[in-house]
Scaffold this motif. Structure first.
Motif, PDB file in Angstrom:
ATOM      1  N   THR A 230       5.330   8.835  -5.311  1.00  0.00           N
ATOM      2  CA  THR A 230       5.466   8.073  -4.081  1.00  0.00           C
ATOM      3  C   THR A 230       6.723   7.210  -4.170  1.00  0.00           C
ATOM      4  N   LEU A 231       7.546   7.248  -3.125  1.00  0.00           N
ATOM      5  CA  LEU A 231       8.816   6.541  -3.119  1.00  0.00           C
ATOM      6  C   LEU A 231       8.670   5.090  -2.680  1.00  0.00           C
ATOM      7  N   THR A 232       7.574   4.762  -1.992  1.00  0.00           N
ATOM      8  CA  THR A 232       7.410   3.423  -1.427  1.00  0.00           C
ATOM      9  C   THR A 232       6.509   2.521  -2.256  1.00  0.00           C
ATOM     10  N   THR A 233       5.862   3.055  -3.273  1.00  0.00           N
ATOM     11  CA  THR A 233       5.019   2.253  -4.161  1.00  0.00           C
ATOM     12  C   THR A 233       4.886   2.993  -5.481  1.00  0.00           C
ATOM     13  N   VAL A 234       4.218   2.382  -6.453  1.00  0.00           N
ATOM     14  CA  VAL A 234       4.054   3.004  -7.770  1.00  0.00           C
ATOM     15  C   VAL A 234       2.810   3.890  -7.734  1.00  0.00           C
ATOM     16  N   ASN A 235       3.020   5.187  -7.636  1.00  0.00           N
ATOM     17  CA  ASN A 235       1.909   6.139  -7.575  1.00  0.00           C
ATOM     18  C   ASN A 235       2.457   7.515  -7.905  1.00  0.00           C
TER      19      ASN A 235
END
Length: 681
Positions: free
Chosen positions: A154-159
């Protein structure tokens, strides 16, 4: 809304009838089969044949199942989850008839997939509590190798989930190895709760609990080592799996009430090796024997703090040992198929609670399940029927119980006209509560509430009726379903108050929980192999009553999807309103979902996909619950900023050489994960 559903069904049936005038001649082999159709309706479900475009555009098993838009299921190709959008049971995913793990689906050789068998009223061999079974049939490789990776970030959060795999085939043998690293760190959690408590004196306390900060993080790795030996009439496989949390799975929240600010936290670390042995042998005269044995060991280390109105802290160290095994005999005779088998499960829990929840909880359970089933045709009438019998044993200290559970099941299907099929399913079964809730441990939830186990809870009877009318052509499939389920003497939640405190537990005292729904599922290939649409919706009605309360609830659940295959590009749009339901005194609203996907096949070995989940939403709702007790009333809503405008990138790479295929290959994973630990909410 009822008019809408009726109009929807009418339009799809009329359009299908018009289209059917130009369709090829029907080929009927005791099934509602249409030449060239993507789906074949069967007595216990349907077989789906993915198109060439769907296979080419899919990077793993989750990606493929998401494109098929199976009725009643939501597939999340990013979080790697498959959810049943109903309250009728769980989902079981199999590869070549054996339960599959997440790693199996991520390392699936999609190009070798032959068909998808979707059982929406699975037979007796699948055991209790299984509402849907998805069986992916894959061709058997006999030579060559494949190595690959499926990387999701995921580019918008840590996942993320990074999976690497490799398989080598030589003659009758196959060696396989896979490893995955799974992690996330969500910090945008928001929880808001309005609670009202009615005391014995008549005084009413109102509390507003608001989350100021929150975090949910985990980091774990999984590994699988597989060896398989097979020929045209037998398969032997051994699988060794290992899962371990690299860091404890941590939940933290800073809460605020009118009395001040406090912290809640919970951490857990688990490791679990699993050994799975499987054997299948075909004999003369269409007979076969299948045997499977799985041994699991789980160690768990939990630590929890609940600090509202004073410090409350406890820890749990747990060990779980389990053995599960089965043997199934099947004989495919001319007029019907007879299958019969036995399953045996033995499990031992030892969970030591220290701190404010001091307890030494040792439990033992065992179950023997026998079943026999016939499946076949009498002329055009398809049938499936049989009986399952279970003997269940449970012991905890001086408390022990023995139960005999019976499970008769019958399914009838009949073709009314070309492409039109009527099906009815009836089943009586027994449900056993999860082991944690029959323990004698009590866990404090907050300043006013405590969760209490009840070792005297006994199984309850479940009766279900399912009636479906399905119409299929080459380009349109539409189904109208009516479903009714009644749970007699079921394990329902119950609150009681004592000395200004409220205790939540379960009991069976003349309780009944039932629901019914009417739903329409529709799929239309607008432009064959280029553009397709799916639309479903239904009205659900829930009834819950005990000696203490009577609650009803009506909900609409529905969703839609659109898929476009444009050469190397694949575009997908999906949306649903979640699952709205009521069970006991909880009225729940599961997470609505909406996402857009753009995939591009760069070459035969590399694909790239971009997922946009919950676009145009800063703080999407992740869960909403309302408690309607006469003493306790709560409204709880949860949001997650990290889920809003979520952008995820997936890279799928695989390189193979010398791959040739023949008979069906079977993989398995009957992994155990129940630790028997009573958890705080």
């Amino acid at each position: 809304m009822k008019r809408f559903l009726f109009l929807l069904l009418l339009i799809t049936v009329l359009s299908a009838t018009a289209q059917d005038k130009s369709d090829a001649k029907e080929v009927e082999l005791k099934e509602v089969t249409v030449k060239g159709a993507r789906a074949i309706q069967r007595t216990d479900g349907q077989w789906l044949y993915p198109t060439h475009q769907q296979l080419e555009a899919s990077t793993n098993g989750y990606s493929l199942l998401a494109k098929l838009t199976l009725p009643h299921l939501r597939v999340d190709p990013i979080m790697h989850t498959i959810t049943a959008l109903s309250n009728s049971g769980s989902v079981q995913i199999r590869i070549n008839d054996i339960v599959a793990s997440q790693q199996d689906l991520l390392s699936l050789d999609v190009k070798a997939v032959q068909r998808i068998e979707y059982f929406d009223n699975p037979g007796l061999r699948y055991g209790e509590g299984i509402a849907y079974v998805v069986n992916i049939i894959v061709k058997k490789p006999v030579s060559g190798y494949v190595v690959g990776a499926d990387l999701t970030n995921t580019l918008t959060t840590v996942n993320g989930d990074e999976t690497f795999f490799g398989k080598v085939n030589h003659g009758k043998s196959e060696f396989g190895l896979s490893y995955s690293l799974d992690y996330h760190n969500f910090k945008g959690l928001q929880n808001d709760e309005q609670a009202t408590y009615k005391m014995e004196s008549g005084e009413v306390h109102t509390i507003h609990r608001q989350q100021l900060e929150g975090q949910n993080k985990s980091l774990s790795h999984n590994a699988q080592l597989i060896y398989s030996l097979s020929d045209s009439d037998y398969v032997f496989q051994s699988k060794l799996m290992a899962q371990r949390d690299i860091q404890p799975h941590r939940n933290f929240s800073k809460m605020q009430t009118g009395n001040g600010i406090y912290d809640n936290s919970a951490s857990s670390q688990t490791s679990s090796p699993v050994l799975d042995l499987y054997f299948h042998r075909n004999f003369a005269h269409h007979q076969s024997l299948t045997a499977n044995a799985v041994g699991t060991y789980i160690t768990t280390d939990n630590d929890t703090e609940r600090n509202e109105d004073g410090d409350y802290h406890y820890a749990v160290k747990g060990k779980t040992y389990s053995l599960w095994s089965e043997a199934i005999y099947e004989n495919s005779l001319k007029q019907f198929t007879w299958s019969s088998g036995v399953q045996y499960a033995q499990k031992y829990y030892h969970n030591e609670y220290t701190g404010d929840a001091n307890a030494n909880n040792a439990m033992r359970s065992s179950c023997v399940y026998l079943f026999s089933q016939l499946k076949g045709y009498l002329g055009s009438l398809g049938y499936m029927g049989g009986l399952g019998v279970s003997h269940y044993y449970f012991r905890q200290d001086d408390s022990h119980h023995r139960f005999w559970l019976f499970r008769p099941k019958m399914t009838l299907s009949y073709p009314l006209a070309k492409g039109l099929k009527l099906k009815y399913d009836f089943e009586v079964s027994q449900h056993v509560s999860q082991i944690a809730f029959v323990s004698d441990v009590s866990i404090k939830q907050n300043a006013f509430e405590t969760l209490v186990g009840n070792p005297d809870v006994h199984p309850n009877c479940v009766i279900s009726h399912d009636l479906r009318l399905t119409y299929s052509t080459n380009r349109v499939t539409t189904e109208l379903q009516g479903y009714y389920r009644m749970n007699q003497d079921c394990n329902m939640e119950k609150y009681f108050r004592q000395d200004g405190h409220f205790y939540q537990t379960q009991d069976n005292n003349d309780n009944e929980c039932s629901f019914f729904y009417i739903q329409s599922d529709n799929r239309w290939d607008i432009v064959p192999e280029k553009l397709s649409a799916t639309l479903y919706g239904g009205i659900y009605r829930f009834f819950n009553f005990t000696n203490d309360y009577y609650h009803t609830y009506t909900a609409f659940n529905g969703g839609a999807s659109l898929e476009a295959y444009l050469g190397k590009w694949t575009l997908t749009a999906y949306a649903d309103n979640g699952w709205n339901f009521m069970e006991g005194e909880h009225r729940g609203h599961q997470t609505p979902a909406w996402y857009f996907t753009a995939s591009y096949r760069m070459s035969d070995v590399l694909s790239i996909s971009l997922y946009a989940q919950h676009p145009f939403s800063q703080h999407p709702l992740t869960n909403k619950t309302e408690v309607l007790n006469r003493y306790v009333h709560k409204e709880v809503s949860q949001h997650n900023r990290d889920y809003g405008n979520m952008i995820t990138l997936n890279l799928s790479w695989s390189l193979s050489s010398g791959r040739k295929y023949r008979d069906i290959h079977r993989t398995m994973n009957h992994k155990d994960s129940d630790t028997g630990i009573l958890q705080s909410k």
